[in-house]
Design a protein around this motif. Sequence first.
Motif, PDB file in Angstrom:
ATOM      1  N   PHE A 533       0.815  -1.187  -0.091  1.00 14.57           N
ATOM      2  CA  PHE A 533      -0.077  -0.007   0.063  1.00 14.57           C
ATOM      3  C   PHE A 533       1.011   1.318   0.160  1.00 14.57           C
ATOM      4  O   PHE A 533       0.702   2.205  -0.754  1.00 14.57           O
ATOM      5  N   PHE A 534       1.804   1.240   1.135  1.00 15.89           N
ATOM      6  CA  PHE A 534       2.692   2.487   1.078  1.00 15.89           C
ATOM      7  C   PHE A 534       3.536   2.658  -0.089  1.00 15.89           C
ATOM      8  O   PHE A 534       3.906   3.629  -0.622  1.00 15.89           O
ATOM      9  N   ASP A 535       3.921   1.423  -0.670  1.00 17.63           N
ATOM     10  CA  ASP A 535       5.114   1.427  -1.712  1.00 17.63           C
ATOM     11  C   ASP A 535       4.228   2.407  -2.901  1.00 17.63           C
ATOM     12  O   ASP A 535       4.772   3.191  -3.831  1.00 17.63           O
ATOM     13  N   LYS A 541      11.022  10.578  -1.369  1.00 15.75           N
ATOM     14  CA  LYS A 541      11.252  11.782  -0.383  1.00 15.75           C
ATOM     15  C   LYS A 541      10.138  11.844   0.666  1.00 15.75           C
ATOM     16  O   LYS A 541       9.790  12.780   1.087  1.00 15.75           O
ATOM     17  N   GLY A 542       9.118  10.840   1.052  1.00 14.62           N
ATOM     18  CA  GLY A 542       8.201  10.764   1.860  1.00 14.62           C
ATOM     19  C   GLY A 542       7.095  11.337   1.275  1.00 14.62           C
ATOM     20  O   GLY A 542       6.096  11.508   2.063  1.00 14.62           O
ATOM     21  N   LYS A 543       6.986  11.873   0.012  1.00 12.67           N
ATOM     22  CA  LYS A 543       5.740  12.496  -0.447  1.00 12.67           C
ATOM     23  C   LYS A 543       4.861  11.593  -1.036  1.00 12.67           C
ATOM     24  O   LYS A 543       5.368  10.451  -1.788  1.00 12.67           O
ATOM     25  N   LEU A 544       3.491  11.879  -1.115  1.00 10.76           N
ATOM     26  CA  LEU A 544       2.486  10.908  -1.230  1.00 10.76           C
ATOM     27  C   LEU A 544       2.099  11.366  -2.760  1.00 10.76           C
ATOM     28  O   LEU A 544       2.133  12.370  -3.038  1.00 10.76           O
ATOM     29  N   LYS A 545       1.864  10.211  -3.676  1.00 12.47           N
ATOM     30  CA  LYS A 545       1.740  10.530  -4.899  1.00 12.47           C
ATOM     31  C   LYS A 545       0.317  11.220  -4.980  1.00 12.47           C
ATOM     32  O   LYS A 545       0.206  11.887  -5.855  1.00 12.47           O
ATOM     33  N   SER A 546      -0.639  10.729  -4.323  1.00 10.30           N
ATOM     34  CA  SER A 546      -2.102  11.228  -4.226  1.00 10.30           C
ATOM     35  C   SER A 546      -2.377  12.711  -3.413  1.00 10.30           C
ATOM     36  O   SER A 546      -2.006  12.227  -2.173  1.00 10.30           O
ATOM     37  N   GLN A 547      -2.769  13.589  -4.243  1.00 11.02           N
ATOM     38  CA  GLN A 547      -3.021  14.815  -3.116  1.00 11.02           C
ATOM     39  C   GLN A 547      -4.348  14.355  -2.295  1.00 11.02           C
ATOM     40  O   GLN A 547      -4.466  14.667  -1.251  1.00 11.02           O
ATOM     41  N   GLU A 548      -5.158  13.292  -2.675  1.00 13.88           N
ATOM     42  CA  GLU A 548      -6.258  12.979  -2.001  1.00 13.88           C
ATOM     43  C   GLU A 548      -5.922  12.457  -0.728  1.00 13.88           C
ATOM     44  O   GLU A 548      -6.422  12.427   0.336  1.00 13.88           O
TER      45      GLU A 548
END
Lengths: 586, 118
Positions: A533-535, A541-548
């Motif tokens: 899930f987290f991959d 750099k700890g940023k998430l792909k989805s803004q949501e």
Amino acid sequence: MDTDPKSLSLKMNLTGELKQNMPDMIRPAAFFTLDKNYSIGNTVRYGSLFRETGFDESFLNNRVFPPLDNPDVKKVIDDAFNNIASQARFRQTVGDKLYHFDLYCFPELGQDNFSIGCFLADRCLDEEMAIALQTKIDRLDIINQAVRAFAETNNLTEILRIILLAVTSGPGLGFNRGFILLSDESHTYLHGCLATGPSSPAEAGEIWQSLSEKTLTLAEVLRLYRDGDNHFDTYVNQLITSLKIPITESSNFLKRSFEERRALAVNSEMNLNEDEMMLKMKLGAENFAVAPLISRDSWLGVIIADNLITRKPISTSDLKLLEIFARYASDAIDNTHLYGRLQRKIKRLKEANEIIIRTRENLVRSEKLSGISKMALEVAHEIRNPLTVIGGHANARLRKVKNDPENERIYGIISRQATRIENTLNRFSSIVSLSEKEDSEFAVGDLVIETLRTLSSIESENMPFVDIGEKARNVKILIDQGLFHKAMMVILREASLIAGGLSRLRLEIKEQFKSVTILIGSDEKREKFAHSFFDAMRIGKGKLKSQEMSVALEILKHYGGDLGIGSPELSNGRLIVEFPLIMEEK
Amino acid sequence: MKNILIVDDEEDIRNLYESEFEIEGYKTYSVASGTEALEFVEQNSNLDLVILDIKMDEMDGLEVLDNIRTKTNRVPVILNSAYTTYKNNFTSWLADAYLVKSSNLSELKEKVRELLTV
């Protein structure tokens, strides 16, 4: 003198008045004549039992008719000598027994005018039947009084008191003692509730003397109990309240009376088991009656009645009457239970109604406040825009007039006053903003299920399996329902992509460590689900792909929750969503 | 030079922001509606940041933000409103920052600097 019995009989039949009142000839009876000395002669007797009445053959021939000391009898005889036919009813004591007779006398039968004809009939049977009838009427009257009294109260203790009064009342069912045992709500035990009756012959005498002197109706006796005028029944009530009989699978006479739906007589000839013997010993009576109290198919309890003091045998008729009365009593008890349930429901409805009224008042108040808040916000907005322009330009000018003290002072004043108004607006806005928060207490399980339903509908997929732990079933969190759905929709949608479909997810909700945990995993990627899930979420750099997803995390953190991977023992590779529980104030 | 788009239906605000951010060394553009803002974003791939008002006629700032986000996550957006309540709105969380309008522009300038540095 005509002494032929046949002609006597014929003459009697011709006498109209006598004919109408002629007793049934099956009963013991005798024809005879009396002369002026009241001496009996020409006796013809019918019925073998007549002798037992005391008027035996020796009496009825050549003897003075015995009951002449009775004025009514003497008058009837004298009337006949004066050509007047008449009749009298009299009683005669023979030994210690009382006998009842009808005497018919009619004028002279012979030519000499010295004798009269008499017809004597034994009416003991009539009297017995009349007494039996009166007893039955009295019993029915007591039952009728009891049923009327049932209708006037909804108090269970009073209903039980009425039952016992009717069971033990002399003119009523007439038992010496009565006991009531009622079943508990789970039908596990019969509990002794109430009893009435004397503990000894001496006390019985005192009670029955007291009652006979007062000649009270059932309602009046009941009133005496209500007024506390009762110093009897202490022993039997101590006895009954100590009884707690388990309703077991095995049969006993109490259970049998319920199963067979009839009153039973327990006597010394019956083979009783150990428990039955124990109960019999406690009651102290050799013979007693048991009648079931039944409501539709459920067992309300039993009435036990005995004749401990008088030792009077319990007849079939006594049992039948007790059984009939127990049915009325069952209805009364059932009505009391229904009334109690109704009262409790009415109370809950009243409370709910009060809450609705209070909520409505609060709603009206909130709506008023909300209206005021909206208006205030509009005003604040209208002020803030020009203020930004005025203050902003003042600040810009202030930077350019460093060498012009007068303008610097004036732009400084404008800037400071603009800031002052802005601060006031900020304070005001934050108060209004807080009042608009819609956080409420929600059961986490309900929220998760609701979110899954929405997602299932959007994705056209089946619901996944959700295991809600016993402790987690009713735990609540404080949250805005809409925000919870938005955050969980994002997380669950992403999780379903990892699992290969919503229906392949497996959710578990647990309460632990003052928080509620939603564990999300799938059967197929059991151990690495959370890592996958987290991959999938990260872009480095700890940023998430989805803004949501960022927003979802912000929502969780805003409410003190988190999203993560737990220890292997706890989560078993699953994704963990955690929310703090509402802690009760101490 | 970084390019900033200012979206606000109040001309005086637009003028103030343009003048202040020009002084700060940015190239500023301004539009008065959400529709114009979307057109501008569509046509200018060299845009670096948007300062977006919320309460506007026709299309409000949150709708504009939503539309921008469906097109690109590249351009940072600062919501700049006279209202504080939109902070609780889910869509507003799509913005990189939410600042309430103030006569003191230092906070806004600082946020612009921060976002453009990243």
